[in-house]
Design a protein around this motif. Structure first.
Motif, PDB file in Angstrom:
ATOM      1  N   GLY A 111      53.297   7.161  -5.257  1.00 61.36           N
ATOM      2  CA  GLY A 111      53.696   6.119  -4.323  1.00 61.36           C
ATOM      3  C   GLY A 111      53.703   6.481  -2.859  1.00 61.36           C
ATOM      4  O   GLY A 111      54.320   5.786  -2.052  1.00 61.36           O
ATOM      5  N   VAL A 112      53.021   7.562  -2.428  1.00 61.87           N
ATOM      6  CA  VAL A 112      52.905   7.878  -1.008  1.00 61.87           C
ATOM      7  C   VAL A 112      51.975   6.861  -0.358  1.00 61.87           C
ATOM      8  O   VAL A 112      50.889   6.573  -0.869  1.00 61.87           O
ATOM      9  N   LEU A 113      52.393   6.296   0.779  1.00 62.87           N
ATOM     10  CA  LEU A 113      51.633   5.236   1.442  1.00 62.87           C
ATOM     11  C   LEU A 113      50.566   5.853   2.347  1.00 62.87           C
ATOM     12  O   LEU A 113      50.869   6.620   3.254  1.00 62.87           O
ATOM     13  N   SER A 114      49.319   5.480   2.107  1.00 64.45           N
ATOM     14  CA  SER A 114      48.216   6.061   2.862  1.00 64.45           C
ATOM     15  C   SER A 114      48.159   5.508   4.280  1.00 64.45           C
ATOM     16  O   SER A 114      48.252   4.293   4.484  1.00 64.45           O
ATOM     17  N   PRO A 115      47.949   6.360   5.282  1.00 61.11           N
ATOM     18  CA  PRO A 115      47.796   5.871   6.658  1.00 61.11           C
ATOM     19  C   PRO A 115      46.437   5.241   6.921  1.00 61.11           C
ATOM     20  O   PRO A 115      46.220   4.685   8.004  1.00 61.11           O
ATOM     21  N   PHE A 116      45.519   5.302   5.934  1.00 59.30           N
ATOM     22  CA  PHE A 116      44.164   4.807   6.149  1.00 59.30           C
ATOM     23  C   PHE A 116      43.926   3.453   5.484  1.00 59.30           C
ATOM     24  O   PHE A 116      42.775   3.046   5.294  1.00 59.30           O
ATOM     25  N   ASN A 117      45.001   2.764   5.113  1.00 54.43           N
ATOM     26  CA  ASN A 117      44.889   1.409   4.578  1.00 54.43           C
ATOM     27  C   ASN A 117      45.558   0.444   5.556  1.00 54.43           C
ATOM     28  O   ASN A 117      46.662   0.696   6.040  1.00 54.43           O
ATOM     29  N   ARG A 118      44.904  -0.664   5.822  1.00 57.54           N
ATOM     30  CA  ARG A 118      45.366  -1.604   6.838  1.00 57.54           C
ATOM     31  C   ARG A 118      46.784  -2.105   6.565  1.00 57.54           C
ATOM     32  O   ARG A 118      47.572  -2.346   7.483  1.00 57.54           O
ATOM     33  N   LEU A 119      47.144  -2.287   5.269  1.00 51.09           N
ATOM     34  CA  LEU A 119      48.458  -2.826   4.937  1.00 51.09           C
ATOM     35  C   LEU A 119      49.594  -1.881   5.335  1.00 51.09           C
ATOM     36  O   LEU A 119      50.731  -2.313   5.499  1.00 51.09           O
ATOM     37  N   ASN A 120      49.281  -0.601   5.505  1.00 53.62           N
ATOM     38  CA  ASN A 120      50.309   0.380   5.865  1.00 53.62           C
ATOM     39  C   ASN A 120      50.336   0.695   7.360  1.00 53.62           C
ATOM     40  O   ASN A 120      51.158   1.505   7.799  1.00 53.62           O
ATOM     41  N   ALA A 121      49.456   0.067   8.137  1.00 56.11           N
ATOM     42  CA  ALA A 121      49.363   0.395   9.561  1.00 56.11           C
ATOM     43  C   ALA A 121      50.669   0.138  10.297  1.00 56.11           C
ATOM     44  O   ALA A 121      50.977   0.804  11.290  1.00 56.11           O
ATOM     45  N   VAL A 122      51.471  -0.807   9.817  1.00 55.35           N
ATOM     46  CA  VAL A 122      52.734  -1.133  10.474  1.00 55.35           C
ATOM     47  C   VAL A 122      53.719   0.033  10.421  1.00 55.35           C
ATOM     48  O   VAL A 122      54.637   0.117  11.241  1.00 55.35           O
ATOM     49  N   TYR A 123      53.510   0.969   9.496  1.00 58.57           N
ATOM     50  CA  TYR A 123      54.433   2.092   9.338  1.00 58.57           C
ATOM     51  C   TYR A 123      54.009   3.337  10.117  1.00 58.57           C
ATOM     52  O   TYR A 123      54.753   4.321  10.148  1.00 58.57           O
ATOM     53  N   TYR A 124      52.793   3.327  10.704  1.00 53.16           N
ATOM     54  CA  TYR A 124      52.257   4.536  11.329  1.00 53.16           C
ATOM     55  C   TYR A 124      51.894   4.314  12.800  1.00 53.16           C
ATOM     56  O   TYR A 124      51.604   3.192  13.226  1.00 53.16           O
ATOM     57  N   LYS A 125      51.891   5.422  13.553  1.00 48.70           N
ATOM     58  CA  LYS A 125      51.344   5.465  14.904  1.00 48.70           C
ATOM     59  C   LYS A 125      50.099   6.350  14.881  1.00 48.70           C
ATOM     60  O   LYS A 125      50.066   7.381  14.192  1.00 48.70           O
ATOM     61  N   TYR A 126      49.061   5.976  15.679  1.00 45.74           N
ATOM     62  CA  TYR A 126      47.782   6.676  15.647  1.00 45.74           C
ATOM     63  C   TYR A 126      47.385   7.127  17.052  1.00 45.74           C
ATOM     64  O   TYR A 126      47.652   6.432  18.043  1.00 45.74           O
ATOM     65  N   GLU A 127      46.731   8.283  17.108  1.00 46.18           N
ATOM     66  CA  GLU A 127      46.132   8.771  18.347  1.00 46.18           C
ATOM     67  C   GLU A 127      44.748   9.322  18.024  1.00 46.18           C
ATOM     68  O   GLU A 127      44.543   9.946  16.970  1.00 46.18           O
ATOM     69  N   ILE A 128      43.791   9.107  18.935  1.00 43.01           N
ATOM     70  CA  ILE A 128      42.419   9.551  18.711  1.00 43.01           C
ATOM     71  C   ILE A 128      41.993  10.491  19.826  1.00 43.01           C
ATOM     72  O   ILE A 128      42.201  10.216  21.014  1.00 43.01           O
ATOM     73  N   THR A 129      41.390  11.620  19.431  1.00 45.56           N
ATOM     74  CA  THR A 129      40.840  12.590  20.382  1.00 45.56           C
ATOM     75  C   THR A 129      39.364  12.771  20.068  1.00 45.56           C
ATOM     76  O   THR A 129      38.999  13.075  18.920  1.00 45.56           O
ATOM     77  N   ARG A 130      38.499  12.558  21.073  1.00 44.15           N
ATOM     78  CA  ARG A 130      37.060  12.732  20.869  1.00 44.15           C
ATOM     79  C   ARG A 130      36.727  14.221  20.827  1.00 44.15           C
ATOM     80  O   ARG A 130      37.038  14.978  21.750  1.00 44.15           O
TER      81      ARG A 130
END
Length: 655
Positions: A111-130
């Motif tokens: 039952g760990v919620l994946s950060p790579f599914n749209r339905l779980n995006a509300v629970y995570y913060k994201y940062e991108i580095t090129r």
């Protein structure tokens, strides 16, 4: 740019054609276990007995599997070697992390919620580095820390959203873990790891276990299906995808040395061997079954006996009506073929407040799995009944002959119930099911002495055939309508009651998404005919579960505060139940304790009957890795009627 790349990651799964997935593939797993600290509590933890009883601290092993996509038996264990027999099942819950489905809502079975599914995006913060033109680093962390959420980073192809590699850090079900995975490069294989490494640490009441698990997938060697459960070390040496780490190679060398010494001294006297035989039979085997969940195969993977631990303090529970309860389960399944099997389950529990052992034993022969065709016989002694009409009837009959009797001091209201139920069921199609059978009940008083003083009967029996029809207008994934008719007949199996009863029920469980569930139920029951001596009104869809099993035993459909006599003394009932469940709903935002809440529920239960008008219950429940708990408030005719609690241990329930 950030939102564009994140959306590509969320949408990547939909771009893959699963028709290209191979029918067969091989995969390899390796484990290393180190008991850094231990004490006697370790013996009582499920799956830990096999390493708790050993003085040695380190264990290791390897397994080679075959996966068959188009077979009933999808996974075949072909080669397995270990430094100690059957140790690979220790910390088996960690193996769920070896095959993470990182694009799904639930990344693991636990039952760990994946950060790579749209339905779980509300629970995570994201940062991108090129990093370069061909890859970027996506860092993620929880908005609110919770054991169902993870933190970490992934290397992503910015053109497609494909995850190249990923590292997770998390804690779930008493285990802290670091997981690193390298994903496949193209097609369906790109959705799953080709390599996965996990380091985990388990700490509990002074015990500390550390493990390393490693797996490789989609390996080129394909063994014949005839190779199963082999312990051929030379064969594993030829299959192993890369050399062993030095610490595992040393453990294998030590085991080989000890085996050589044992073989050289195999002709020791029987006097010396006897204690070891006694230890193996009376201690190792007995304690293994006493403290661990046991599954024994009966010739094939589909036939087995499964026994929960006989002694486990975590199997205690509590509710208002029965006080503290202790439960055990035994399950037996024997499969004749893919479409037919025999199933038997013993479910028992002792209620300390009532001083009664409850049991329920269904025996089922399934003759057509495809249409859910089966014949079932259930024997049990649940549903202790309270019925004041028996007292009233006895007072009326004996008002002249027993005038001096102190009726208030007699216990004439409570009865035990032994029952047998026969039932046959078959799905005609996806919309209609039909079933029928019989119900037999024998009610006897809890206090025999009180009935002897009134010179009254102590045996009340009923026998009733019934018919059940179920209609699913839109198939299995929508509302289910059920109607049943039951008629009590006298003089069969010494039955002495005559009645007619009808019950109607509508239930609907809607998955708002894979994590949130809305459960609704509406039902009614009434008697169209009931003679005066038919004291016991025993509804099928309006009763109490005497052996509750925790969070997953559907507290949603039961009334937790309602006094037990209301179940059996009403001439009719109309009930409604609504339950909403979500993994992170309200209390997960609380400091400290909120991070450990895994799922929450809100309950509303409504009842109208000839005795209450109306009765309403409101409740809130939650579950975590240690226990599940519900708090309920009852209102009778909109006036406070009490509070109730439901409690069950969940610790190690998934192990």
């Amino acid at each position: 740019m950030d939102s564009v790349l994140i959306n590509r990651v969320f949408n990547y799964r939909q771009t893959i054609d699963f028709k290209q997935f191979p029918d067969e593939l091989s995969y390899y797993t390796r484990f290393y276990i180190n008991k850094t600290r231990r004490n006697p509590i370790l013996w009582a933890i499920p799956s830990m007995y096999r390493i708790a009883r050993h003085s040695q601290r380190e264990f290791a092993g390897e397994t080679w599997y075959k996966f068959k996509a188009n077979s009933e038996e999808k996974i075949i264990e072909q080669v397995n070697i270990e430094t100690e027999s059957r140790v690979h099942s220790v910390m088996g819950t960690v193996e769920n992390y070896l095959k993470p489905d990182i694009y799904d809502v639930l990344m693991t079975q636990n039952g760990v919620l994946s950060p790579f599914n749209r339905l779980n995006a509300v629970y995570y913060k994201y940062e991108i580095t090129r990093l370069s033109s061909n890859n970027a680093e996506l860092t993620f962390r929880p908005r609110v820390y919770n054991t169902k959420l993870v933190r970490g980073s992934a290397v992503v192809d910015p053109k497609t959203g494909r995850i190249i590699s990923v590292t997770f850090f998390g804690e779930f079900d008493m285990i802290r873990f670091t997981l690193s995975a390298t994903m496949g490069e193209e097609g369906p294989k790109s959705l799953f790891p080709v390599r996965c490494d996990i380091h985990s640490r388990f700490k509990f009441l002074g015990n500390r276990i550390e493990t390393d698990h490693y797996s490789r997938y989609a390996l080129p060697q394909i063994l014949n299906d005839s190779i199963r459960d082999s312990e051929d070390k030379a064969l594993m040496d030829s299959l192993r995808p890369e050399p062993l780490p030095e610490k595992i190679a040393m453990l294998y060398h030590e085991k080989d040395s000890l085996d050589s010494i044992a073989w050289a001294n195999r002709d020791t006297s029987s006097v010396e061997r006897k204690p070891n035989l006694v230890k193996k039979i009376l201690w190792d085997s007995f304690a293994d079954h006493l403290l661990n969940r046991t599954r024994m195969s009966l010739g094939n993977d589909q036939s087995y006996i499964r026994l929960d631990p006989l002694l486990n303090p975590l199997y205690f529970g509590y509710n208002n009506n029965k006080g503290i309860t202790y439960k055990i389960k035994l399950r037996l399944v024997y499969a004749f073929n893919d479409n037919q099997d025999i199933y038997m389950q013993f479910k028992g529990g002792y209620a300390f407040k009532q001083k009664q052992f409850y049991f329920n034993v269904p025996y089922r022969f399934t003759f057509n799995k495809k249409r859910d065709g089966y014949v079932e016989l259930t024997v049990g002694n649940g549903n202790r009944i309270s019925n004041s009409s028996v007292r009233e009837r006895l007072q009326e009959i004996h008002k002249d002959s027993l005038q001096k009797l102190n009726w208030d001091s007699l216990q004439l209201d409570y009865f035990k119930d032994f029952h047998i139920r026969g039932f046959a069921h078959h799905n005609i199609n996806d919309h209609i099911s039909i079933g029928g059978g019989f119900n037999f009940h024998r009610r006897t008083p809890v206090d025999y002495n009180s009935f002897h003083e009134t010179k009254s009967a102590t045996d009340y029996r009923s026998f009733a055939p019934f018919l059940e029809l179920q209609y699913r207008p839109w198939g299995w994934k929508s509302i289910i309508l059920t109607g049943s008719y039951e008629r009590g007949i006298k003089n069969i199996a010494r039955s002495d009651m005559e009645y007619e009863r009808i019950e109607l029920d509508a239930s609907w469980k809607e998955l708002l998404n894979p994590l949130r569930i809305l459960s609704m139920r509406l039902g009614t029951g009434f008697y169209t005919n009931r003679e005066k001596t038919a004291y016991f009104l025993d509804y099928s869809n309006f009763s109490r579960d005497n052996i509750p099993g925790g969070w997953n035993d559907d507290w949603s459909g039961d009334f937790q505060v309602l006094d037990s006599h209301f179940y059996n003394s009403s001439k009719y009932y109309i009930r409604g139940n609504i339950t909403y469940e979500s993994p992170l709903l309200i209390a997960y935002r609380l400091p400290v304790v909120g991070r450990f809440l895994e799922s929450e529920r809100i309950y509303t239960n409504i009842l109208k009957s000839s005795q209450v008008n109306p009765y309403v219950e409101f409740g809130y429940g939650f579950t975590n890795r240690i226990f599940s708990m519900g708090v309920f408030l009852g209102l009778n005719n909109w006036k406070y009627d009490g509070m109730g609690f439901q409690f069950g241990f969940e610790l190690f329930n998934r192990w």
